[in-house]
Design an enzyme around this catalytic site. Structure first.
Site, mmCIF file in Angstrom:
data_model
loop_
_atom_site.group_PDB
_atom_site.id
_atom_site.type_symbol
_atom_site.label_atom_id
_atom_site.label_comp_id
_atom_site.label_asym_id
_atom_site.label_seq_id
_atom_site.Cartn_x
_atom_site.Cartn_y
_atom_site.Cartn_z
ATOM 1 N N LYS A 126 0.878 -1.185 0.000
ATOM 2 C CA LYS A 126 0.000 0.000 0.000
ATOM 3 C C LYS A 126 0.909 1.226 0.000
ATOM 4 O O LYS A 126 2.049 1.160 0.444
ATOM 5 C CB LYS A 126 -0.888 -0.002 1.255
ATOM 6 C CG LYS A 126 -2.122 0.860 1.146
ATOM 7 C CD LYS A 126 -3.259 0.146 0.430
ATOM 8 C CE LYS A 126 -4.414 1.075 0.151
ATOM 9 N NZ LYS A 126 -5.596 0.345 -0.351
ATOM 10 N N ASP A 166 -6.967 4.358 -4.642
ATOM 11 C CA ASP A 166 -7.649 4.227 -3.345
ATOM 12 C C ASP A 166 -8.256 5.613 -3.107
ATOM 13 O O ASP A 166 -8.472 6.372 -4.062
ATOM 14 C CB ASP A 166 -6.654 3.811 -2.243
ATOM 15 C CG ASP A 166 -7.345 3.417 -0.930
ATOM 16 O OD1 ASP A 166 -7.860 2.293 -0.844
ATOM 17 O OD2 ASP A 166 -7.399 4.241 0.003
HETATM 18 P P1 NDP Z 1 -12.837 7.859 -3.041
HETATM 19 O O1 NDP Z 1 -11.741 8.846 -2.824
HETATM 20 O O2 NDP Z 1 -13.328 7.632 -4.408
HETATM 21 O O3 NDP Z 1 -14.084 8.196 -2.097
HETATM 22 C C1 NDP Z 1 -13.942 8.279 -0.719
HETATM 23 C C2 NDP Z 1 -15.271 8.718 -0.138
HETATM 24 O O4 NDP Z 1 -15.208 8.595 1.280
HETATM 25 C C3 NDP Z 1 -15.607 10.167 -0.433
HETATM 26 O O5 NDP Z 1 -16.985 10.320 -0.509
HETATM 27 C C4 NDP Z 1 -15.032 10.880 0.783
HETATM 28 O O6 NDP Z 1 -15.641 12.148 1.057
HETATM 29 C C5 NDP Z 1 -15.351 9.893 1.873
HETATM 30 N N1 NDP Z 1 -14.388 10.045 2.967
HETATM 31 C C6 NDP Z 1 -13.039 9.902 2.901
HETATM 32 N N2 NDP Z 1 -12.466 10.140 4.090
HETATM 33 C C7 NDP Z 1 -13.489 10.448 4.919
HETATM 34 C C8 NDP Z 1 -13.551 10.782 6.280
HETATM 35 N N3 NDP Z 1 -12.444 10.848 7.049
HETATM 36 N N4 NDP Z 1 -14.791 11.000 6.814
HETATM 37 C C9 NDP Z 1 -15.919 10.923 6.061
HETATM 38 N N5 NDP Z 1 -15.910 10.612 4.753
HETATM 39 C C10 NDP Z 1 -14.716 10.370 4.195
HETATM 40 O O7 NDP Z 1 -12.269 6.485 -2.405
HETATM 41 P P2 NDP Z 1 -12.756 5.001 -2.684
HETATM 42 O O8 NDP Z 1 -14.229 4.984 -2.904
HETATM 43 O O9 NDP Z 1 -11.852 4.407 -3.684
HETATM 44 O O10 NDP Z 1 -12.418 4.295 -1.287
HETATM 45 C C11 NDP Z 1 -13.349 4.243 -0.204
HETATM 46 C C12 NDP Z 1 -12.943 3.150 0.761
HETATM 47 O O11 NDP Z 1 -12.895 1.880 0.071
HETATM 48 C C13 NDP Z 1 -11.550 3.291 1.389
HETATM 49 O O12 NDP Z 1 -11.573 2.759 2.698
HETATM 50 C C14 NDP Z 1 -10.680 2.406 0.512
HETATM 51 O O13 NDP Z 1 -9.505 1.975 1.185
HETATM 52 C C15 NDP Z 1 -11.638 1.254 0.258
HETATM 53 N N6 NDP Z 1 -11.318 0.437 -0.898
HETATM 54 C C16 NDP Z 1 -11.220 0.989 -2.147
HETATM 55 C C17 NDP Z 1 -10.938 0.194 -3.233
HETATM 56 C C18 NDP Z 1 -10.933 0.729 -4.630
HETATM 57 O O14 NDP Z 1 -10.854 -0.084 -5.566
HETATM 58 N N7 NDP Z 1 -11.040 2.034 -4.850
HETATM 59 C C19 NDP Z 1 -10.632 -1.238 -3.077
HETATM 60 C C20 NDP Z 1 -10.871 -1.737 -1.734
HETATM 61 C C21 NDP Z 1 -11.163 -0.908 -0.700
HETATM 62 P P3 NDP Z 1 -14.857 13.507 0.702
HETATM 63 O O15 NDP Z 1 -14.908 13.570 -0.792
HETATM 64 O O16 NDP Z 1 -15.595 14.557 1.388
HETATM 65 O O17 NDP Z 1 -13.453 13.309 1.237
#
Ligand code: NDP
Length: 446
Positions: A126, A166
């Site tokens: 990571k 991510d």
């Molecule tokens: P994105 O950046 O596309 O989206 C993240 C989302 O989560 C946004 O809506 C963001 O809001 C919100 N968010 C992030 N940090 C916070 C916080 N501290 N409090 C509240 N809301 C928050 O990321 P992904 O959708 O790719 O990833 C989301 C999760 O899924 C993560 O935990 C990631 O590790 C996990 N994941 C992702 C994979 C992938 O293929 N992308 C694979 C496996 C797991 P805002 O825009 O306001 O920050």
């Protein structure tokens, strides 16, 4: 047994102070895997888990870049190469101000087990930076990505370490990172996954994590003689994982009533149908606006600033934002509102106390390392297509994704059986552990 676990955790804690997220992830694995090790002679006495919690390599580096006001900015970049026993390091890059060593080590550690569960030959890694892409111009993001890759490129490669996206790293960032890698190496190779389809990406990769969570949750419900069809679903987050989890819930006949971002949550009690979801995707991915802008087009919905989605009554909850976003108070509310199942899209979104509360109240709980493994699984399929120099169709990749999620579910059943119930945490941890441990034993003390 309790004493062995506590001694192990005390040792890990003494060597990794000020890393709470990493210790949280290790604790959850140790509690389920150490009893298994003690019962199996081939693993006992090999210090195998102690070897797994120590990264093979940690790279930390300066990322200097110039913003649009011509000011020099400095961020910190990292890559954690955690375990390569079953394949090259594989895991995403996260760009978010909260990124630090503890967060990335927890994610890299989880990735070892998750990648093993997919059945594909991928080790765990990571990386990322405390850079915040939010509010930056495209050229600022590009300059940052180019500077980041100017150091990272020497540590990665298609047979060594293959990063993906991510939080904060989507198709735009992957494009800039790939472009700089190609320029520095003068090679067109599959060094990153999540690439655009016209330049080596796989169909279904953007959808894979979100779709995979829903496939896994459907498997879990089917196993308990139920299904997603007709259910009310709350989803947190509104990024890549949340968007496609919502899309697949709609396909399977459920009603999604919430999404969120770090400012608050959106509640549309009529359901976020296909048309509304397309609007959200445009707002978030193209216009890069906040979720609250949804109300300008759909004023009947509500936005609750600073609040979490878990207070909305539902049958199924899919946390798809970030770690520790669902705490014990939220779990109590969900249970009180008769929520039946939790499918983790994010990594470690539920706190240990919340998980215990779900288990003791009969709520089916799918841990992220099993339920969100669809993303890295299709990344593995992207690597396979890059090696073959061939592209599979959308249907072919989606079918493989469904099969992989179903196989992961079967592995959880196999190793997670406990007094007639299924403990998915135990099942996922042990199933992921066994394959990596066997490879490590075969490869000697390295
Ligand atoms: P994105 O950046 O596309 O989206 C993240 C989302 O989560 C946004 O809506 C963001 O809001 C919100 N968010 C992030 N940090 C916070 C916080 N501290 N409090 C509240 N809301 C928050 O990321 P992904 O959708 O790719 O990833 C989301 C999760 O899924 C993560 O935990 C990631 O590790 C996990 N994941 C992702 C994979 C992938 O293929 N992308 C694979 C496996 C797991 P805002 O825009 O306001 O920050």
């Amino acid at each position: 047994m309790e004493k062995i676990i506590q001694q192990f955790l005390a040792l890990v804690e003494s060597r990794n102070q000020n890393e709470p997220e990493f210790l949280q992830a290790v604790t959850e694995v140790a509690e389920t895997v150490l009893p298994y090790i003690v019962q199996h002679d081939i693993y006992y006495g090999q210090n195998i888990l102690l070897r797994m919690v120590e990264p093979e390599r940690v790279v930390s580096f300066r990322v200097a870049w110039i913003d649009d006001q011509e000011k020099i900015q400095v961020n910190r970049g990292y890559r954690i190469e955690m375990n390569s026993a079953i394949g090259p390091y594989k895991g995403g890059l996260r760009f978010h101000p909260s990124v630090n060593l503890s967060v990335l080590k927890f994610l890299a550690f989880e990735q070892i087990f998750k990648n093993s569960l997919t059945t594909l030959p991928m080790g765990g890694g990571k990386g990322g930076s405390d850079f915040d892409p939010k509010g930056k111009s495209d050229t600022e993001v590009m300059r940052f990505c180019q500077s980041f890759m100017t150091e990272l490129f020497r540590h990665i490669g298609p047979n060594r370490d293959i990063p993906a996206g991510d939080i904060g790293v989507g198709s735009r960032e992957i494009g800039y990172l790939f472009g700089q890698y190609k320029r520095l190496k003068n090679e067109f190779t599959g060094v990153l996954t999540g690439k655009g389809v016209s330049w080596g990406g796989s169909l279904i990769r953007p959808e894979a994590t979100g779709y995979g969570v829903v496939y896994f949750t459907e498997n879990m419900l089917n196993h308990h003689k139920d299904s997603i069809d007709g259910k009310t679903v709350v989803i947190s987050g509104s990024g890549n994982v949340a968007q496609f989890a919502a899309e697949k819930c709609n396909h399977l006949g459920a009603k999604v009533v919430t999404l969120s971002d770090s400012s608050g949550y959106l509640h549309d009690k009529d359901g976020i149908n296909e048309e509304k979801l397309a609007h959200i995707m445009h707002l978030k991915n193209v216009e890069r606006k906040r979720l609250s802008a949804y109300l300008e087009k759909y004023p009947k919905a509500s936005f609750f600033p600073g609040k979490r989605v878990w207070e909305v009554p539902c049958d199924i909850a899919l946390p798809c934002a970030t770690q520790n976003e669902l705490e014990i108070g939220d779990a109590r509310t969900l249970v009180a509102n008769n929520c039946k199942a939790i499918g983790e899209g994010a990594n470690m979104p539920c706190t240990p106390e919340a998980i215990t509360h779900f288990k003791s109240n009969g709520v089916f709980y799918a841990p992220g390392k099993a339920s969100n493994a669809g993303g890295v699984a299709v990344s593995g399929l992207e690597m396979a297509q890059n090696s073959l120099r061939y592209n599979w169709t959308r249907e072919q990749v989606d079918d493989k994704l469904k099969d992989i999620m179903s196989d992961i579910h079967s592995s959880c059943l196999h190793f997670g059986e406990e007094k007639g119930n299924i403990n998915y945490v135990k099942g996922a941890n042990i199933a992921g552990f066994v394959k990596v441990a066997d490879a490590m034993l075969a490869q000697g003390v390295v």
